[in-house]
Design an enzyme around this catalytic site. Structure first.
Site, PDB file in Angstrom:
ATOM      1  N   ARG A   1     -10.007  32.237 -89.218  1.00 22.12           N
ATOM      2  CA  ARG A   1     -10.555  31.530 -88.058  1.00 22.12           C
ATOM      3  C   ARG A   1     -11.597  30.520 -88.504  1.00 22.12           C
ATOM      4  O   ARG A   1     -12.356  30.771 -89.439  1.00 22.12           O
ATOM      5  CB  ARG A   1     -11.214  32.524 -87.094  1.00 22.12           C
ATOM      6  CG  ARG A   1     -10.242  33.175 -86.135  1.00 22.12           C
ATOM      7  CD  ARG A   1     -10.926  34.088 -85.160  1.00 22.12           C
ATOM      8  NE  ARG A   1     -11.489  35.248 -85.828  1.00 22.12           N
ATOM      9  CZ  ARG A   1     -12.770  35.423 -86.097  1.00 22.12           C
ATOM     10  NH1 ARG A   1     -13.669  34.535 -85.701  1.00 22.12           N
ATOM     11  NH2 ARG A   1     -13.183  36.492 -86.728  1.00 22.12           N
TER      12      ARG A   1
ATOM     13  N   LYS B   1      -7.715  36.218 -79.508  1.00 23.62           N
ATOM     14  CA  LYS B   1      -9.146  35.965 -79.366  1.00 23.62           C
ATOM     15  C   LYS B   1      -9.433  34.964 -78.234  1.00 23.62           C
ATOM     16  O   LYS B   1     -10.428  35.087 -77.527  1.00 23.62           O
ATOM     17  CB  LYS B   1      -9.734  35.456 -80.691  1.00 23.62           C
ATOM     18  CG  LYS B   1      -9.537  36.404 -81.857  1.00 23.62           C
ATOM     19  CD  LYS B   1     -10.199  37.694 -81.598  1.00 23.62           C
ATOM     20  CE  LYS B   1     -10.279  38.706 -82.594  1.00 23.62           C
ATOM     21  NZ  LYS B   1     -10.032  39.432 -83.554  1.00 23.62           N
TER      22      LYS B   1
ATOM     23  N   TYR C   1      -3.108  29.533 -87.923  1.00 25.80           N
ATOM     24  CA  TYR C   1      -3.635  30.860 -88.257  1.00 25.80           C
ATOM     25  C   TYR C   1      -3.832  31.731 -87.015  1.00 25.80           C
ATOM     26  O   TYR C   1      -4.354  31.265 -85.989  1.00 25.80           O
ATOM     27  CB  TYR C   1      -4.964  30.753 -89.024  1.00 25.80           C
ATOM     28  CG  TYR C   1      -5.603  32.112 -89.164  1.00 25.80           C
ATOM     29  CD1 TYR C   1      -5.098  33.033 -90.078  1.00 25.80           C
ATOM     30  CD2 TYR C   1      -6.637  32.518 -88.324  1.00 25.80           C
ATOM     31  CE1 TYR C   1      -5.621  34.317 -90.162  1.00 25.80           C
ATOM     32  CE2 TYR C   1      -7.172  33.805 -88.401  1.00 25.80           C
ATOM     33  CZ  TYR C   1      -6.657  34.690 -89.325  1.00 25.80           C
ATOM     34  OH  TYR C   1      -7.163  35.957 -89.400  1.00 25.80           O
TER      35      TYR C   1
ATOM     36  N   HIS D   1     -14.573  43.331 -78.227  1.00 29.90           N
ATOM     37  CA  HIS D   1     -13.926  43.340 -79.545  1.00 29.90           C
ATOM     38  C   HIS D   1     -13.955  44.774 -80.080  1.00 29.90           C
ATOM     39  O   HIS D   1     -14.724  45.095 -80.975  1.00 29.90           O
ATOM     40  CB  HIS D   1     -14.727  42.395 -80.450  1.00 29.90           C
ATOM     41  CG  HIS D   1     -14.052  42.039 -81.729  1.00 29.90           C
ATOM     42  ND1 HIS D   1     -14.736  41.612 -82.844  1.00 29.90           N
ATOM     43  CD2 HIS D   1     -12.731  42.014 -82.082  1.00 29.90           C
ATOM     44  CE1 HIS D   1     -13.889  41.350 -83.821  1.00 29.90           C
ATOM     45  NE2 HIS D   1     -12.666  41.583 -83.391  1.00 29.90           N
TER      46      HIS D   1
ATOM     47  N   ASP E   1      -8.287  46.354 -81.853  1.00 27.40           N
ATOM     48  CA  ASP E   1      -9.062  45.099 -81.881  1.00 27.40           C
ATOM     49  C   ASP E   1      -9.733  44.720 -80.559  1.00 27.40           C
ATOM     50  O   ASP E   1     -10.819  44.179 -80.576  1.00 27.40           O
ATOM     51  CB  ASP E   1      -8.139  43.956 -82.323  1.00 27.40           C
ATOM     52  CG  ASP E   1      -8.901  42.725 -82.802  1.00 27.40           C
ATOM     53  OD1 ASP E   1      -9.935  42.898 -83.473  1.00 27.40           O
ATOM     54  OD2 ASP E   1      -8.483  41.596 -82.496  1.00 27.40           O
TER      55      ASP E   1
ATOM     56  N   SER F   1     -14.859  41.539 -87.421  1.00 27.61           N
ATOM     57  CA  SER F   1     -13.552  41.408 -88.059  1.00 27.61           C
ATOM     58  C   SER F   1     -13.606  41.900 -89.509  1.00 27.61           C
ATOM     59  O   SER F   1     -14.565  41.624 -90.227  1.00 27.61           O
ATOM     60  CB  SER F   1     -13.110  39.941 -88.059  1.00 27.61           C
ATOM     61  OG  SER F   1     -13.080  39.461 -86.749  1.00 27.61           O
TER      62      SER F   1
ATOM     63  N   ARG G   1      -2.535  39.130 -93.930  1.00 28.26           N
ATOM     64  CA  ARG G   1      -2.397  39.952 -92.718  1.00 28.26           C
ATOM     65  C   ARG G   1      -1.005  40.531 -92.560  1.00 28.26           C
ATOM     66  O   ARG G   1      -0.031  40.004 -93.096  1.00 28.26           O
ATOM     67  CB  ARG G   1      -2.675  39.067 -91.495  1.00 28.26           C
ATOM     68  CG  ARG G   1      -4.101  38.522 -91.431  1.00 28.26           C
ATOM     69  CD  ARG G   1      -4.983  39.435 -90.653  1.00 28.26           C
ATOM     70  NE  ARG G   1      -6.405  39.093 -90.737  1.00 28.26           N
ATOM     71  CZ  ARG G   1      -7.332  39.658 -89.976  1.00 28.26           C
ATOM     72  NH1 ARG G   1      -7.013  40.546 -89.081  1.00 28.26           N
ATOM     73  NH2 ARG G   1      -8.602  39.348 -90.109  1.00 28.26           N
TER      74      ARG G   1
ATOM     75  N   CYS H   1     -13.930  44.890 -90.777  1.00 30.12           N
ATOM     76  CA  CYS H   1     -14.899  45.966 -91.093  1.00 30.12           C
ATOM     77  C   CYS H   1     -14.289  47.341 -90.861  1.00 30.12           C
ATOM     78  O   CYS H   1     -15.011  48.330 -90.746  1.00 30.12           O
ATOM     79  CB  CYS H   1     -16.167  45.828 -90.250  1.00 30.12           C
ATOM     80  SG  CYS H   1     -17.209  44.462 -90.764  1.00 30.12           S
TER      81      CYS H   1
HETATM   82  O1  SAT Z   1      -9.194  36.254 -85.346  1.00 27.84           O
HETATM   83  S1  SAT Z   1      -8.060  37.067 -85.778  1.00 27.84           S
HETATM   84  O2  SAT Z   1      -7.530  37.748 -84.625  1.00 27.84           O
HETATM   85  O3  SAT Z   1      -7.050  36.218 -86.371  1.00 27.84           O
HETATM   86  C1  SAT Z   1      -8.558  38.228 -86.884  1.00 27.84           C
HETATM   87  C2  SAT Z   1      -9.952  38.635 -86.678  1.00 27.84           C
HETATM   88  O4  SAT Z   1     -10.844  37.922 -87.148  1.00 27.84           O
HETATM   89  O5  SAT Z   1     -10.202  39.677 -86.040  1.00 27.84           O
HETATM   90 MN    MN Z   2     -10.800  41.154 -84.480  1.00 30.17          MN
END
Ligand code: SAT
Ligand code: MN
Length: 594
Positions: free
Chosen positions: A76, A213, A204, A233, A284, A255, A375, A257
């Site tokens: 991102r 997101k 991406y 999140h 997520d 993200s 990923r 973690c």
């Molecule tokens: O932003 S993504 O969904 O591509 C991955 C992340 O940072 O959690």
């Molecule tokens: Mn995330």
């Protein structure tokens, strides 16, 4: 112009918007995704023709595909992400702002004619189970077959979403175009007042799968503020104790973690033998509403995992390994000579292979074979630890909310907030070391309120206010905790083993929720005593346990000053309650009664 699956909708709002986008982007062909298997198969063939997909060893990875992104398009790009509200104050100091009157023309000029010779895919999708009152419908336009096929995994796509939409105009307009993938022409713009996202110049995940997101966090957080719910999140997981009682918990970590790992945790052997069980509902994002009984109910708006590959293996996350054993899209991992896939931390490194850039690789090359933010994209339904209620329309009731981050120092293994207001303060001031999920320096401590810093779609002060109000609206709000799996000793070694052993901490958390175990009051919150944590069978020295639970007053006093500095940058809309909690924390640390 060539069209595929035309006539699958009569919704004039949708048809009108698609016509406008066709006029702007000038694709060679429009392909409406109906969500059928046949459609998916044709689209997959198409992805091989365009080069979006590369073949993999089909015996080792049935139904899987490899995607290599442009080298400059691997994470991102928060700097190029904008909230485009009419009033800059509504965007607030933590987001980049661009006026809609500037953003629309700027992005239109990049999109103008950008799909010439390409196919425009039209993807009707639902975030959340179709029959959930909490679900939201979106329609994404994209010129990337990779994005279209990823959306088919991550969301519920096709006729079912169109049926749910009916004649309504209530859908998020998500316009995505790769354009030339140049960073100087890359913008991810959110228009909360128009319920729209425009994204150009990146393929991406977080920049391009606009249901994730962009819709499910940035726009949804704005909608949730207006409609009285929370878009967070957070992973959602179910923990069942040997007596058969299940607690659902949600946890917010930044993200990369370990949200995916925690959501799929495998209990340590002795816990499993006693009957402990952990089951997955999401890794997520959680949408959370206050139910009639005053509890918080959470749904996972997604239908897939978009997880970090490096570090995932049979030991760290066996459930993820099974989930991605078929029908998975891999992005930017290494390919071995036999066509099978590998990433750092997967297994022993191959002697050679083709790295994420498509170049020959050997371990001696000195660069990673897979990108650190490589990923996997896989359906939730393939997860062996999936909980039966993962699609339940009203969601699952939460007993606890857990905040956490990566902190080498300071934050102890676990503490509990005194109450909702204190917990909101704990979330608001949480911090973590940065990871490869966003471009920029890795390993720098940054404040990341509720792990939402890059995802709060409006003014952060209003967001804190919303948290306080939602807690007040719930007669039975979850308890709030903070964890840190990443504390290190003076030699830089991790003190806590992590992974499955994290259940030992979750056990204390749910025992607290049941009111079955006491805690000690410390200046920062309620904590377990050493003997309250079930550490049987764990090879951990007394010193390590003490260090994990230690609170260094001097370090915490410095933290309180740094929190003040952070809060001072967040503007006038930060609620007084947050400052009050900071003052109380300081008083408690100074030895005064809090
Ligand atoms: O932003 S993504 O969904 O591509 C991955 C992340 O940072 O959690
Ligand atoms: Mn995330």
């Amino acid at each position: 112009m060539d069209e595929i699956n035309t006539g699958i909708t009569k919704n004039k709002h949708l048809l009108g918007w698609i016509a406008e986008c066709v006029k702007l982007c000038k694709p060679e062909r429009v392909w409406w995704l109906d969500g059928s298997d046949a459609d998916k198969e044709r689209l997959t063939e198409e992805a091989y023709k365009t080069g979006d997909f590369l073949p993999v060893n089909a015996e080792k990875h049935p139904g899987c595909h490899l995607h290599r992104s442009a080298h400059n398009d691997v994470a991102r790009t928060e700097k190029l992400t904008f909230i485009c509200t009419r009033d800059e104050g509504d965007c607030g100091p933590t987001n980049n702002w661009m006026a809609p009157s500037e953003a629309y023309p700027k992005l239109s000029s990049i999109l103008d004619g950008s799909m010439a010779g390409r196919t425009m895919y039209v993807i009707p999708f639902s975030m959340g189970p179709i029959d959930s009152p909490a679900r939201k419908i979106g329609v994404e336009i994209t010129d990337s077959a990779y994005v279209a096929l990823s959306m088919m995994i991550m969301t519920r796509v096709g006729i079912k979403a169109l049926d749910a939409l009916g004649d309504s105009d209530d859908f998020t307009r998500c316009l995505h175009g790769k354009a030339d993938l140049h960073e100087s022409r890359r913008f991810i713009c959110h228009f909360p007042e128009d319920n729209a996202v425009w994204s150009v110049g990146s393929g991406y995940g977080g920049n391009a799968l606009l249901g994730k997101k962009c819709l499910a966090l940035r726009l949804a957080s704005w909608q949730g503020k207006k409609e009285g719910w929370l878009a967070e999140h957070m992973l959602i997981t179910a923990i069942t104790n040997p007596a058969g009682k299940t607690h659902f918990v949600a946890a917010a970590f930044p993200s990369a973690c370990g949200k995916t790992n925690l959501s799929m945790l495998v209990p340590p052997k002795d816990f499993a033998e006693k009957g402990w069980k952990v089951q997955t509902l999401g890794d997520d994002i959680a949408w959370i509403r206050v139910g009639e009984d005053g509890r918080f109910y959470a749904i996972n708006p997604e239908a897939g995992f978009f997880g970090v590959a490096p570090g995932t293996n049979e030991k760290t996350n066996p459930n993820a390994m099974k989930t991605i054993s078929k029908n998975t899209i891999f992005t930017n991992v290494l390919q071995r000579d036999d066509g099978s896939l590998w990433w750092e931390g997967h297994s022993k490194a191959p002697e050679k292979g083709i790295d994420w850039k498509g170049e020959e690789w050997t371990p001696e090359k000195g660069s990673p074979g897979s990108h650190p933010n490589s990923r996997f994209t896989a359906p939730l339904s393939q997860c062996p630890s999936l909980h039966d209620d993962w699609e339940t329309p009203k969601g699952v009731p939460l007993s606890a909310i857990i905040f956490g981050g990566r902190r080498a120092k300071l934050a102890p293994l676990v503490f509990e907030a005194f109450n909702w207001q204190h917990g909101t303060f704990v979330g608001a001031t949480m911090a973590s070391e940065t990871t490869a999920a966003a471009t920029g320096a890795v390993g720098v401590v940054r404040r990341d309120p509720m792990a939402m810093l890059p995802f709060i779609g409006y003014n952060v002060g209003d967001y804190f206010r919303h948290w306080l109000e939602r807690g007040a609206a719930a007669s039975n709000a979850p308890k709030i905790f903070h964890v840190n799996w990443f504390k290190r000793n003076a030699d830089g070694k991790y003190l806590w083993p992590g992974y499955g052993e994290n259940l030992r901490v979750l056990k204390w958390i749910i025992e607290r929720c049941d009111g079955r175990i006491s805690a000690v009051k410390t200046p920062i919150g309620l904590m377990p005593r050493k003997e309250d944590l079930d550490l049987r069978g764990l090879d951990l020295s007394e010193d390590a346990v003490e260090e994990l639970l230690a609170i260094d007053t001097q370090e915490w006093l410095a933290e309180v000053e740094s929190q003040a500095e952070f809060l001072s940058k967040l503007g006038e809309r930060v609620p007084d309650e947050i400052y009050v909690e900071r003052g109380k924390l300081k008083d408690r640390l100074m030895g005064n009664k809090g």
